[in-house]
Design a protein around this motif. Structure first.
Motif, PDB file in Angstrom:
ATOM      1  N   LEU A 239      12.992   5.820  -0.573  1.00 49.83           N
ATOM      2  CA  LEU A 239      11.918   6.622  -1.172  1.00 49.83           C
ATOM      3  C   LEU A 239      12.263   6.969  -2.616  1.00 49.83           C
ATOM      4  CD1 LEU A 239       9.246   8.160  -0.866  1.00 49.83           C
ATOM      5  CD2 LEU A 239      10.547  10.091   0.061  1.00 49.83           C
ATOM      6  N   TYR A 240      13.510   7.314  -2.857  1.00 48.73           N
ATOM      7  CA  TYR A 240      13.987   7.618  -4.213  1.00 48.73           C
ATOM      8  C   TYR A 240      13.818   6.390  -5.116  1.00 48.73           C
ATOM      9  CZ  TYR A 240      17.234   8.799  -8.008  1.00 48.73           C
ATOM     10  OH  TYR A 240      17.786   9.026  -9.244  1.00 48.73           O
ATOM     11  N   GLU A 241      14.197   5.246  -4.583  1.00 46.72           N
ATOM     12  CA  GLU A 241      14.104   4.007  -5.366  1.00 46.72           C
ATOM     13  C   GLU A 241      12.649   3.628  -5.653  1.00 46.72           C
ATOM     14  OE1 GLU A 241      15.178  -0.741  -4.875  1.00 46.72           O
ATOM     15  OE2 GLU A 241      16.176   0.711  -3.576  1.00 46.72           O
ATOM     16  N   LEU A 242      11.799   3.692  -4.623  1.00 46.49           N
ATOM     17  CA  LEU A 242      10.399   3.291  -4.780  1.00 46.49           C
ATOM     18  C   LEU A 242       9.621   4.246  -5.680  1.00 46.49           C
ATOM     19  CD1 LEU A 242       9.605   2.188  -1.102  1.00 46.49           C
ATOM     20  CD2 LEU A 242       9.862   0.702  -3.089  1.00 46.49           C
ATOM     21  N   SER A 243      10.076   5.487  -5.772  1.00 44.87           N
ATOM     22  CA  SER A 243       9.395   6.466  -6.631  1.00 44.87           C
ATOM     23  C   SER A 243       9.926   6.454  -8.054  1.00 44.87           C
ATOM     24  CB  SER A 243       9.550   7.871  -6.046  1.00 44.87           C
ATOM     25  OG  SER A 243      10.910   8.294  -6.116  1.00 44.87           O
ATOM     26  N   GLY A 244      10.826   5.523  -8.330  1.00 47.60           N
ATOM     27  CA  GLY A 244      11.413   5.457  -9.673  1.00 47.60           C
ATOM     28  C   GLY A 244      12.309   6.645  -9.967  1.00 47.60           C
ATOM     29  N   GLY A 245      12.912   7.190  -8.913  1.00 48.82           N
ATOM     30  CA  GLY A 245      13.834   8.322  -9.076  1.00 48.82           C
ATOM     31  C   GLY A 245      13.136   9.668  -9.188  1.00 48.82           C
ATOM     32  N   LYS A 246      11.822   9.702  -8.966  1.00 52.96           N
ATOM     33  CA  LYS A 246      11.071  10.963  -9.128  1.00 52.96           C
ATOM     34  C   LYS A 246      10.999  11.784  -7.845  1.00 52.96           C
ATOM     35  CE  LYS A 246       8.244   9.175 -12.904  1.00 52.96           C
ATOM     36  NZ  LYS A 246       6.896   8.781 -13.341  1.00 52.96           N
ATOM     37  N   ILE A 247      11.243  11.153  -6.712  1.00 52.79           N
ATOM     38  CA  ILE A 247      11.260  11.889  -5.441  1.00 52.79           C
ATOM     39  C   ILE A 247      12.668  11.793  -4.878  1.00 52.79           C
ATOM     40  CG2 ILE A 247      10.318  12.075  -3.114  1.00 52.79           C
ATOM     41  CD1 ILE A 247       7.759  10.757  -4.113  1.00 52.79           C
ATOM     42  N   ASN A 248      13.382  12.911  -4.973  1.00 52.18           N
ATOM     43  CA  ASN A 248      14.789  12.932  -4.554  1.00 52.18           C
ATOM     44  C   ASN A 248      14.954  14.020  -3.504  1.00 52.18           C
ATOM     45  OD1 ASN A 248      17.496  12.484  -4.351  1.00 52.18           O
ATOM     46  ND2 ASN A 248      18.029  13.448  -6.312  1.00 52.18           N
ATOM     47  N   LEU A 249      14.981  13.616  -2.233  1.00 45.36           N
ATOM     48  CA  LEU A 249      15.058  14.568  -1.139  1.00 45.36           C
ATOM     49  C   LEU A 249      16.477  14.600  -0.561  1.00 45.36           C
ATOM     50  CD1 LEU A 249      11.724  13.635   0.713  1.00 45.36           C
ATOM     51  CD2 LEU A 249      12.078  15.422  -1.000  1.00 45.36           C
TER      52      LEU A 249
ATOM     53  N   THR B 195       0.832  -1.212   0.000  1.00 41.82           N
ATOM     54  CA  THR B 195       0.000   0.000   0.000  1.00 41.82           C
ATOM     55  C   THR B 195       0.864   1.259   0.000  1.00 41.82           C
ATOM     56  OG1 THR B 195      -1.739  -1.185   1.192  1.00 41.82           O
ATOM     57  CG2 THR B 195      -1.852   1.211   1.205  1.00 41.82           C
ATOM     58  N   LEU B 196       1.924   1.252   0.811  1.00 42.68           N
ATOM     59  CA  LEU B 196       2.787   2.424   0.869  1.00 42.68           C
ATOM     60  C   LEU B 196       3.506   2.626  -0.463  1.00 42.68           C
ATOM     61  CD1 LEU B 196       4.291   3.995   3.786  1.00 42.68           C
ATOM     62  CD2 LEU B 196       5.960   3.558   2.014  1.00 42.68           C
ATOM     63  N   GLU B 197       3.915   1.534  -1.097  1.00 40.59           N
ATOM     64  CA  GLU B 197       4.544   1.637  -2.420  1.00 40.59           C
ATOM     65  C   GLU B 197       3.590   2.288  -3.422  1.00 40.59           C
ATOM     66  OE1 GLU B 197       6.251  -1.863  -4.082  1.00 40.59           O
ATOM     67  OE2 GLU B 197       7.444  -2.330  -2.315  1.00 40.59           O
ATOM     68  N   GLN B 198       2.327   1.872  -3.378  1.00 38.80           N
ATOM     69  CA  GLN B 198       1.334   2.431  -4.298  1.00 38.80           C
ATOM     70  C   GLN B 198       1.079   3.913  -4.016  1.00 38.80           C
ATOM     71  OE1 GLN B 198      -1.840  -0.341  -3.537  1.00 38.80           O
ATOM     72  NE2 GLN B 198      -1.213  -1.725  -5.177  1.00 38.80           N
ATOM     73  N   MET B 199       1.093   4.276  -2.738  1.00 40.06           N
ATOM     74  CA  MET B 199       0.893   5.685  -2.379  1.00 40.06           C
ATOM     75  C   MET B 199       2.062   6.550  -2.853  1.00 40.06           C
ATOM     76  SD  MET B 199      -0.805   5.390   1.416  1.00 40.06           S
ATOM     77  CE  MET B 199      -1.022   7.158   1.606  1.00 40.06           C
ATOM     78  N   ILE B 200       3.263   6.009  -2.805  1.00 45.49           N
ATOM     79  CA  ILE B 200       4.436   6.749  -3.293  1.00 45.49           C
ATOM     80  C   ILE B 200       4.305   7.004  -4.791  1.00 45.49           C
ATOM     81  CG2 ILE B 200       6.927   6.578  -3.731  1.00 45.49           C
ATOM     82  CD1 ILE B 200       7.115   5.084  -1.009  1.00 45.49           C
ATOM     83  N   LEU B 201       3.855   5.979  -5.527  1.00 45.46           N
ATOM     84  CA  LEU B 201       3.668   6.149  -6.974  1.00 45.46           C
ATOM     85  C   LEU B 201       2.578   7.176  -7.260  1.00 45.46           C
ATOM     86  CD1 LEU B 201       3.975   2.443  -8.202  1.00 45.46           C
ATOM     87  CD2 LEU B 201       5.674   4.268  -8.373  1.00 45.46           C
ATOM     88  N   LYS B 202       1.521   7.194  -6.433  1.00 46.15           N
ATOM     89  CA  LYS B 202       0.460   8.197  -6.596  1.00 46.15           C
ATOM     90  C   LYS B 202       1.013   9.601  -6.360  1.00 46.15           C
ATOM     91  CE  LYS B 202      -3.405   6.105  -7.638  1.00 46.15           C
ATOM     92  NZ  LYS B 202      -4.128   6.444  -8.893  1.00 46.15           N
TER      93      LYS B 202
END
Length: 199
Positions: A160-170, A111-118
């Protein structure tokens, strides 16, 4: 004295021996009109046994199915519904398809993985930033529950970076998550509050 072990097994034990005896008697009635009246009376009694189920969809239909089952489908009456067929009674239902999609990190959950993609699909702005912060802190909390130890923010932000496919880089230097000890303190405070109030 006749014991239950000496009589035939109840098909639907929830209704009891007396209802089964009524059904058996109903099957033996020769006059069809009388048999119909008897069947309707039995249905009413069966319904009164479970008044809390009256709001269930198709409650009456279920009762008529049960009546047919208890008579071993020998009760010839004017059924108000299409009752279940005997050959379908023991038919195995179709197998449910299972979701075999891979979970990258089990401790975070699907569920958390899916929320990150959302979150990656959202437009940039306050809502997206708040969601990402909540997700990152939740990841840290789940990691601590799984690991029972502290974890540095670098690991969480990297995941988080990995699970977002590199789109969230904090950046860990500017983006601070809740301290591990704060999670423990909150958990302990919640336990103390529950012990005092019971809720």
């Amino acid at each position: 004295m006749k014991y239950n072990t000496a009589v035939k097994r109840l098909v639907l034990p929830d209704y009891g021996r007396n209802i089964q005896n009524m059904v058996d008697y109903c099957v033996s009635i020769e006059d069809r009109n009388e048999r119909n009246r008897c069947a309707n009376t039995i249905i009413n009694i069966m319904g009164n046994m479970f008044p809390h189920l009256r709001d269930v969809n198709d409650f009456k239909h279920i009762l008529w199915d049960h009546l047919a089952i208890m008579s071993d489908f020998k009760l010839d009456v004017d059924y108000p519904y299409d009752i279940i067929r005997k050959e379908n009674l023991y038919k195995r239902p179709a197998q449910l398809p299972y979701n075999n999609s891979r979970i990258t990190y089990r401790h975070y959950g699907k569920t958390l993985e899916q929320m990150i993609l959302k979150a990656t699909e959202m437009e940039d702005g306050t809502q997206k930033n708040v969601l990402i912060k909540l997700l990152a802190n939740q990841m840290k909390k789940l990691f601590i529950i799984w690991n029972k130890d502290s974890v540095d923010d670098h690991k969480i932000l990297k995941d988080l970076y990995e699970l977002s496919g590199g789109k969230i880089n904090l950046n860990e230097d500017t983006y601070k998550l809740i301290e591990s000890k704060d999670f423990h303190n909150r958990s302990n405070n919640n336990k103390k509050s529950y012990a005092r109030t019971g809720r």
